[in-house]
Every structure is written in C-alpha cells, then in structure tokens.
Design an enzyme around this catalytic site. Structure first.
Site, PDB file in Angstrom:
ATOM      1  N   ASP A  33      19.564   0.714 -15.924  1.00  0.00           N
ATOM      2  CA  ASP A  33      18.869   1.250 -17.099  1.00  0.00           C
ATOM      3  C   ASP A  33      18.028   2.456 -16.658  1.00  0.00           C
ATOM      4  O   ASP A  33      17.205   2.332 -15.746  1.00  0.00           O
ATOM      5  CB  ASP A  33      17.980   0.130 -17.667  1.00  0.00           C
ATOM      6  CG  ASP A  33      17.225   0.569 -18.921  1.00  0.00           C
ATOM      7  OD1 ASP A  33      17.328   1.750 -19.302  1.00  0.00           O
ATOM      8  OD2 ASP A  33      16.527  -0.294 -19.491  1.00  0.00           O
ATOM      9  N   GLU A  83      10.117  11.990  10.463  1.00  0.00           N
ATOM     10  CA  GLU A  83      10.670  10.696  10.864  1.00  0.00           C
ATOM     11  C   GLU A  83      12.198  10.735  10.757  1.00  0.00           C
ATOM     12  O   GLU A  83      12.859   9.717  10.873  1.00  0.00           O
ATOM     13  CB  GLU A  83      10.064   9.543  10.078  1.00  0.00           C
ATOM     14  CG  GLU A  83      10.252   9.617   8.579  1.00  0.00           C
ATOM     15  CD  GLU A  83       9.718   8.380   7.896  1.00  0.00           C
ATOM     16  OE1 GLU A  83      10.169   7.269   8.214  1.00  0.00           O
ATOM     17  OE2 GLU A  83       8.840   8.517   7.021  1.00  0.00           O
ATOM     18  N   CYS A 115       5.861   8.119   7.508  1.00  0.00           N
ATOM     19  CA  CYS A 115       5.420   9.162   6.560  1.00  0.00           C
ATOM     20  C   CYS A 115       4.014   9.672   6.850  1.00  0.00           C
ATOM     21  O   CYS A 115       3.544  10.608   6.212  1.00  0.00           O
ATOM     22  CB  CYS A 115       5.488   8.629   5.129  1.00  0.00           C
ATOM     23  SG  CYS A 115       7.117   8.026   4.688  1.00  0.00           S
ATOM     24  N   THR A 156      15.164   6.349  -4.496  1.00  0.00           N
ATOM     25  CA  THR A 156      13.919   7.003  -4.068  1.00  0.00           C
ATOM     26  C   THR A 156      14.174   8.079  -3.017  1.00  0.00           C
ATOM     27  O   THR A 156      13.228   8.613  -2.440  1.00  0.00           O
ATOM     28  CB  THR A 156      12.905   5.984  -3.503  1.00  0.00           C
ATOM     29  OG1 THR A 156      13.407   5.473  -2.255  1.00  0.00           O
ATOM     30  CG2 THR A 156      12.676   4.822  -4.449  1.00  0.00           C
ATOM     31  N   SER A 205       6.975  -3.549   1.768  1.00  0.00           N
ATOM     32  CA  SER A 205       6.380  -2.226   2.016  1.00  0.00           C
ATOM     33  C   SER A 205       5.375  -1.865   0.931  1.00  0.00           C
ATOM     34  O   SER A 205       4.375  -1.201   1.195  1.00  0.00           O
ATOM     35  CB  SER A 205       7.458  -1.151   2.150  1.00  0.00           C
ATOM     36  OG  SER A 205       8.040  -0.860   0.902  1.00  0.00           O
ATOM     37  N   HIS A 237       0.228   9.244  -0.957  1.00  0.00           N
ATOM     38  CA  HIS A 237       1.627   9.305  -0.515  1.00  0.00           C
ATOM     39  C   HIS A 237       2.486   8.706  -1.624  1.00  0.00           C
ATOM     40  O   HIS A 237       2.151   7.654  -2.178  1.00  0.00           O
ATOM     41  CB  HIS A 237       1.771   8.500   0.783  1.00  0.00           C
ATOM     42  CG  HIS A 237       3.189   8.269   1.171  1.00  0.00           C
ATOM     43  ND1 HIS A 237       4.092   9.298   1.309  1.00  0.00           N
ATOM     44  CD2 HIS A 237       3.880   7.130   1.432  1.00  0.00           C
ATOM     45  CE1 HIS A 237       5.269   8.797   1.646  1.00  0.00           C
ATOM     46  NE2 HIS A 237       5.171   7.482   1.727  1.00  0.00           N
ATOM     47  N   LYS A 246      -0.063   2.529  -8.738  1.00  0.00           N
ATOM     48  CA  LYS A 246      -0.405   1.203  -8.197  1.00  0.00           C
ATOM     49  C   LYS A 246      -1.524   1.335  -7.165  1.00  0.00           C
ATOM     50  O   LYS A 246      -2.457   0.537  -7.114  1.00  0.00           O
ATOM     51  CB  LYS A 246       0.807   0.595  -7.465  1.00  0.00           C
ATOM     52  CG  LYS A 246       1.936   0.092  -8.330  1.00  0.00           C
ATOM     53  CD  LYS A 246       3.032  -0.431  -7.374  1.00  0.00           C
ATOM     54  CE  LYS A 246       4.371  -0.615  -8.047  1.00  0.00           C
ATOM     55  NZ  LYS A 246       4.427  -1.777  -8.904  1.00  0.00           N
ATOM     56  N   ASN A 280      11.493  11.146  -2.449  1.00  0.00           N
ATOM     57  CA  ASN A 280      10.635  10.874  -1.301  1.00  0.00           C
ATOM     58  C   ASN A 280      10.926  11.872  -0.186  1.00  0.00           C
ATOM     59  O   ASN A 280      12.051  11.960   0.293  1.00  0.00           O
ATOM     60  CB  ASN A 280      10.873   9.439  -0.804  1.00  0.00           C
ATOM     61  CG  ASN A 280       9.812   9.011   0.207  1.00  0.00           C
ATOM     62  OD1 ASN A 280       8.943   9.789   0.575  1.00  0.00           O
ATOM     63  ND2 ASN A 280       9.891   7.766   0.641  1.00  0.00           N
ATOM     64  N   SER A 312       4.855   3.702   7.074  1.00  0.00           N
ATOM     65  CA  SER A 312       5.247   2.311   7.324  1.00  0.00           C
ATOM     66  C   SER A 312       5.191   1.989   8.804  1.00  0.00           C
ATOM     67  O   SER A 312       5.364   2.844   9.660  1.00  0.00           O
ATOM     68  CB  SER A 312       6.675   2.072   6.815  1.00  0.00           C
ATOM     69  OG  SER A 312       6.690   2.115   5.418  1.00  0.00           O
TER      70      SER A 312
END
Ligand code: COA
Length: 391
Positions: A33, A83, A115, A156, A205, A237, A246, A280, A312
C-alpha cells in the site's frame, strides 16, 4: 589559545545520484500500500546510482562547489566518512582529493562508524581548527544505502554525499562545545566485509535509535548543554523521515514534556524535504536534514539547533549549533533543489538491473558506460584499480 573562538560549519553542499526510483513504482511491483511508504515511513522516492557513480563521484560533486567558492588555500585536512567504503586500505578521500585538484599538503583519512561517522569527522575538525584557526577542514559524508531486494529495508534505500567546510568564524553555524554521547555494543545493523548489502534487525534498530536519543540527551544535559526550550529546531538522522518524528517524541518524553502531534509535526517537517525523496544516505542523512531546514527559508539567525547523529552498532551524539548572522547569504538552496529535481526517473526493471549489478573482480580492464549527469565519473576498472575522471 583563544577559548571563545567560534568554530563550526562555514559552508554546506550536497549532491546525489542521476537516477531516481519513485515509491509509487516500487509499490506497483511489490503490492505494498503506497500509504505505508508515504505516511508509514515518510518516503516518496530513492536516489539510485548509475553504473559510473559511487561514493567518490558523489563526494567530489558535493565538495567541488565549496572548493570553487573558498579555494583550497586553507584546507589542510579532508575527512571522508562512509559505511559503504570501496577499499579496505586506501581512503576514498584520496580519489576525491585528486578529482578536486587539492594540493599535496593535505592529510586525508576515512572514518567509519555506520551513519554516525561524519559527526565524528565534524568534531575532529573543530578540534583541528581550534589548534590552528587559520586552517579549514573539509568533512565529507558519502554513502549508497543498499538492502536486499524485497526486504523491509529496501524502501529506505538512497544515496547522497554532503560536504561541510569547517572553519573558525564560520558563515553558517557555530558548533557549541558541550555535546552528549551514547555508545552501546548492539547488532541492530551491520555489513560483514563479504556482503554488499547490509543486515538489519529493523525493529531492534528503531528501539536502539530511540534509546540512544534519550542516552545522548541525558549526557548532553550532564555536560552543561542548553535546556530544551532554548532550541528552535531539531535535525535528526533520518534513515526514513518518520524516524525523526518518533525521535523527537522520545526527546520530549525524556524531558518530561507530553508530546503533542501538531507540535512534533511542526518541529520536524522542515527537515525532511530532501531525505523523503533521496532516501537514506547513511552518514549524509542528518546533514541533508540540516540543509533542508536551512534552505526552507525560515529566519533562524541567532537561534539554536539540536543535531542528533546516530550510527547503528551503536554510537550517537547530540550537539547544538547556533545560526550566524547573515548565514542565509551563503546557502545553496537552488543548487540543492536542482540536484534533486534533475534526477531521471527509472522504472522498476532498470532499478532491479542496477541493484543486481556488481563490478567485475577479475582484475581485467573494464570500461563503464557513461550514464551520470554529474561532474565526475567512475570510468572503469584496470588491474583491480578504480579509474575516475572528470565527466
Ligand atoms: N498506511 C499507513 N501506515 C502504514 C501502513 C499503511 N497502509 N502500513 C504500515 N504502516 C506504518 C506502520 O504502522 C509503521 O508505523 P509505526 O512505525 O509508527 O508503527 C510503519 O508504517 C512501518 O511499518 P512496519 O510494518 O513496521 O514496516 P516494516 O516491518 O516493513 O519495516 C523498518 C520498517 C524501519 C523496520 C524497515 O524499513 C527497515 O528495516 N529499515 C532499515 C533499518 C532502519 O532504517 N532502521 C532505523 C533506525 S537506524
């Protein structure tokens, strides 16, 4: 040694790839979706490199306008954070140094911590400039993020490079001395040397990132940082742009403030414009969020920004910057918007072909097709060496 010397970001420029895959095209292929992409993760498109683009060509394209504007006369260090490195030994920044025509009197190194790497580079740069305020440091973040086809991370993906010129008496942003740090030995995202795509525990993560927001903020407070209400905006980030919303909720909760949806939206919305269509870009992602905020046209002179960098594995840092008087005269909004808008849209089949493509490893001589619209290209491979040229 002056202690009140302002040190920070004197110039900021980013570049991305020549191709773009829309999430509408991806969702037509996999049946997801489209609202999950547009609303759930906050992504609309992803930059896709051509066969002759990589972290070096993007890094050089991001930094070239900076060198053009300021010359290389005061640059004595180039730090390239990535990275998605192309060599286990030689720093990718040396190719960039060569493409930019920098003088030999420059130290060039590559740094890695997922990152987060470019933020380490920024802090190392401020220390070097503090030692000798006549010097400038070029910090470049450059990455191509790739996940397995049809994996949750696929939507992403993205690619970009951001270049920062760090100097004394900066034109854009003064970086404050206190910063908050948080390191934790976890396996939320990693890429062993033998793999070209990352391994990720996606949900873990997200949890780890949010714990790092709180951990870095608490250390920032302990280091004598500014209170929450002193900040005008926050750049997080953005592995996908909803993550920033979030993160900000979590920061507010950590400060004992009940997050209000409208307040969180308005605090973060101006930082997502580039990342939602680039995807990303790992080390460059927070700096594209910063570019989006600065290019958005708001008047922020004298205001403080919170910057949250997460890599990470994991290492995170919260730092603060203050906008310098006259900073808007030095922005590159038109060039940034053009870099994003001039990308050529591709269909799913073309994307898949490029995704599955790997460079030959036989040590032979291989020319690569001229596909990039950018100023630099990976022309081919000779005897296990990458050959770059001005396009
Ligand atoms: N309409 C609107 N929203 C929708 C939706 C729809 N039809 N379907 C799902 N969503 C929402 C979900 O509710 C969820 O929102 P929430 O995060 O607020 O709960 C969001 O979209 C993502 O859905 P989810 O099912 O959790 O996605 P996923 O399992 O496919 O994977 C990641 C999401 C982030 C784990 C995945 O993209 C990933 O592994 N990314 C790489 C790692 C990464 O970026 N980590 C971030 C920290 S560094």
């Amino acid at each position: 040694m002056p202690t009140d010397l302002a040190i920070g970001i004197h110039d900021l420029s980013f570049s991305t790839t020549s191709l773009v895959l829309g999430h509408d095209e991806l969702s037509r292929h996999n049946g997801t979706d489209i609202a999950k992409y547009h609303k759930g993760i906050g992504q609309r498109a992803m930059s896709v490199p051509t066969a002759d683009e990589d972290i070096v060509t993007m890094a050089a394209a991001a930094a070239a306008p900076i060198v053009q504007r300021h010359t290389a006369d005061r640059i004595r260090t180039l730090v390239l954070a990535t990275e998605t490195s192309i060599d286990q030994s030689k720093a990718a920044g040396i190719y960039v140094h060569s493409l930019l025509g920098l003088p030999p009197q420059v130290r060039v190194v590559e740094v890695k911590q997922a990152c987060y790497g470019a933020t380490a580079g920024l802090q190392f740069a401020t220390a070097l400039v503090h030692r000798d305020p006549a010097q400038q440091v070029l910090v470049i973040a450059s990455d191509v993020s790739r996940y397995d086809l049809d994996s949750p991370g696929e939507a992403t993906q993205g690619a970009a490079a951001a270049a920062l010129l760090v100097s004394a008496d900066p034109a854009l942003i003064e970086i404050d001395r206190p910063s908050g740090l948080f390191t934790s030995d976890i396996m939320d995202f990693w890429r062993p040397n033998y793999r070209s795509t990352a391994l990720v525990n996606g949900k873990e993560s997200v949890t780890a990132y949010l714990e790092a927001v709180e951990g870095a903020w608490r250390d920032y407070n302990a280091q004598g940082g500014l209170p929450l209400e002193e900040f005008r905006a926050f750049c997080y980030h953005q592995p996908y742009t909803r993550m920033a919303f979030k993160a900000h909720r979590r920061l507010l909760e950590a400060c004992g403030v009940q997050p209000d949806d409208a307040a969180v939206e308005s605090a973060i919305a101006a930082t997502t414009g580039y990342n939602e269509t680039v995807g990303n870009s790992y080390t460059a992602s927070m700096y594209l969020a910063l570019a989006a905020l600065l290019d958005s046209g708001s008047e922020l002179t004298g205001q403080s920004l919170g910057l949250f960098s997460y890599g990470s594995g994991s290492v995170a840092e919260f730092l603060a910057g203050r906008l310098r008087p006259g900073y808007r005269e030095h922005l590159r909004g038109d060039a940034h918007r053009e870099a994003v808008s001039k990308r050529r849209a591709i269909d799913y089949g073309t994307y898949r072909e490029l995704h599955e493509r790997t460079l030959p490893t036989d040590g032979g001589w291989h020319d690569l097709p001229h596909q990039t619209q950018g100023p630099f290209r990976l022309a081919g491979l000779r005897d296990h060496q990458r050959i770059y040229e001005t396009a």
